[in-house]
Design a protein around this motif. Sequence first.
Motif, PDB file in Angstrom:
ATOM      1  N   GLY A 251      78.191  74.154  65.196  1.00 28.26           N
ATOM      2  CA  GLY A 251      79.214  73.378  65.870  1.00 28.26           C
ATOM      3  C   GLY A 251      79.502  72.027  65.246  1.00 28.26           C
ATOM      4  O   GLY A 251      80.381  71.306  65.714  1.00 28.26           O
ATOM      5  N   PHE A 252      78.774  71.653  64.204  1.00 27.96           N
ATOM      6  CA  PHE A 252      79.085  70.399  63.514  1.00 27.96           C
ATOM      7  C   PHE A 252      80.440  70.536  62.835  1.00 27.96           C
ATOM      8  O   PHE A 252      80.818  71.614  62.375  1.00 27.96           O
ATOM      9  CB  PHE A 252      78.017  70.072  62.454  1.00 27.96           C
ATOM     10  N   GLU A 253      81.174  69.435  62.773  1.00 22.68           N
ATOM     11  CA  GLU A 253      82.477  69.412  62.118  1.00 22.68           C
ATOM     12  C   GLU A 253      82.654  68.072  61.434  1.00 22.68           C
ATOM     13  O   GLU A 253      81.907  67.117  61.692  1.00 22.68           O
ATOM     14  CB  GLU A 253      83.590  69.644  63.137  1.00 22.68           C
ATOM     15  N   ALA A 254      83.659  68.008  60.565  1.00 23.55           N
ATOM     16  CA  ALA A 254      83.962  66.729  59.919  1.00 23.55           C
ATOM     17  C   ALA A 254      84.368  65.728  60.990  1.00 23.55           C
ATOM     18  O   ALA A 254      84.878  66.100  62.059  1.00 23.55           O
ATOM     19  CB  ALA A 254      85.089  66.917  58.908  1.00 23.55           C
ATOM     20  N   LEU A 255      84.152  64.464  60.715  1.00 19.33           N
ATOM     21  CA  LEU A 255      84.519  63.424  61.676  1.00 19.33           C
ATOM     22  C   LEU A 255      86.014  63.494  61.970  1.00 19.33           C
ATOM     23  O   LEU A 255      86.833  63.454  61.045  1.00 19.33           O
ATOM     24  CB  LEU A 255      84.184  62.036  61.125  1.00 19.33           C
ATOM     25  N   PRO A 256      86.380  63.590  63.239  1.00 13.39           N
ATOM     26  CA  PRO A 256      87.803  63.674  63.566  1.00 13.39           C
ATOM     27  C   PRO A 256      88.542  62.360  63.313  1.00 13.39           C
ATOM     28  O   PRO A 256      89.737  62.364  63.041  1.00 13.39           O
ATOM     29  CB  PRO A 256      87.820  64.048  65.043  1.00 13.39           C
ATOM     30  N   GLU A 257      87.846  61.263  63.418  1.00 12.71           N
ATOM     31  CA  GLU A 257      88.441  59.945  63.190  1.00 12.71           C
ATOM     32  C   GLU A 257      87.510  59.131  62.295  1.00 12.71           C
ATOM     33  O   GLU A 257      86.863  58.181  62.751  1.00 12.71           O
ATOM     34  CB  GLU A 257      88.686  59.243  64.524  1.00 12.71           C
ATOM     35  N   PRO A 258      87.439  59.486  61.019  1.00 16.41           N
ATOM     36  CA  PRO A 258      86.467  58.811  60.150  1.00 16.41           C
ATOM     37  C   PRO A 258      86.704  57.310  60.020  1.00 16.41           C
ATOM     38  O   PRO A 258      85.769  56.568  59.729  1.00 16.41           O
ATOM     39  CB  PRO A 258      86.638  59.519  58.799  1.00 16.41           C
ATOM     40  N   ASP A 259      87.931  56.861  60.283  1.00 20.38           N
ATOM     41  CA  ASP A 259      88.195  55.427  60.173  1.00 20.38           C
ATOM     42  C   ASP A 259      87.507  54.626  61.280  1.00 20.38           C
ATOM     43  O   ASP A 259      87.453  53.401  61.216  1.00 20.38           O
ATOM     44  CB  ASP A 259      89.702  55.151  60.154  1.00 20.38           C
ATOM     45  N   ARG A 260      86.954  55.307  62.290  1.00 19.89           N
ATOM     46  CA  ARG A 260      86.195  54.614  63.332  1.00 19.89           C
ATOM     47  C   ARG A 260      84.738  54.393  62.937  1.00 19.89           C
ATOM     48  O   ARG A 260      84.034  53.619  63.576  1.00 19.89           O
ATOM     49  CB  ARG A 260      86.217  55.420  64.627  1.00 19.89           C
ATOM     50  N   MET A 261      84.293  55.103  61.925  1.00 17.56           N
ATOM     51  CA  MET A 261      82.894  55.019  61.512  1.00 17.56           C
ATOM     52  C   MET A 261      82.755  54.000  60.388  1.00 17.56           C
ATOM     53  O   MET A 261      83.622  53.894  59.526  1.00 17.56           O
ATOM     54  CB  MET A 261      82.398  56.384  61.022  1.00 17.56           C
ATOM     55  N   MET A 262      81.655  53.283  60.422  1.00 16.51           N
ATOM     56  CA  MET A 262      81.360  52.302  59.380  1.00 16.51           C
ATOM     57  C   MET A 262      79.896  52.441  58.973  1.00 16.51           C
ATOM     58  O   MET A 262      79.088  53.009  59.703  1.00 16.51           O
ATOM     59  CB  MET A 262      81.662  50.894  59.884  1.00 16.51           C
TER      60      MET A 262
END
Length: 149
Positions: free
Chosen positions: A125-136
């Motif tokens: 169930g892991f997936e790519a980050l849907p909003e990678p710009d929120r991660m730092m």
Amino acid sequence: MRWTGPDGFEADDDVARIDVDVVHGFLTTSYWAPGIPREVVAQSVAGSLNLGVFAADGAMVAFARMVTDRATFGWLADVFVLPSHRGHGLGRFVVSTLLEHPELKGVRRFMLGTADAHELYRSYGFEALPEPDRMMIIRKDPSDIYGRP
């Protein structure tokens, strides 16, 4: 807590049973923690929920740990099966057992990093980050932390 796995292997979350030398030995040759000092590995094991997989003779042959508050978040890390014990389904066994661990029942977000096992983790169930710009991230050079060998 102990779980029975394939081919007579057993998983155990008892931190006292984790062979830090095996974990350290594998991690020093991994792409994600080359050269990591043993004392850092020991500290990471002490601060995590760990799952070791053991052969019938008691030798630890696979490992995974969850960096977690056991309430809301978990980071799956340091998953490995020793090369001599691959082909028994132990990678799937250690990951699925850890993700289903009773202490992680209420966790709503799991994350991990991988360079080469995307399809394996997608099956959980892991997936790519849907909003990678929120991660730092803050990245530090290991040699700045541990010194140069």
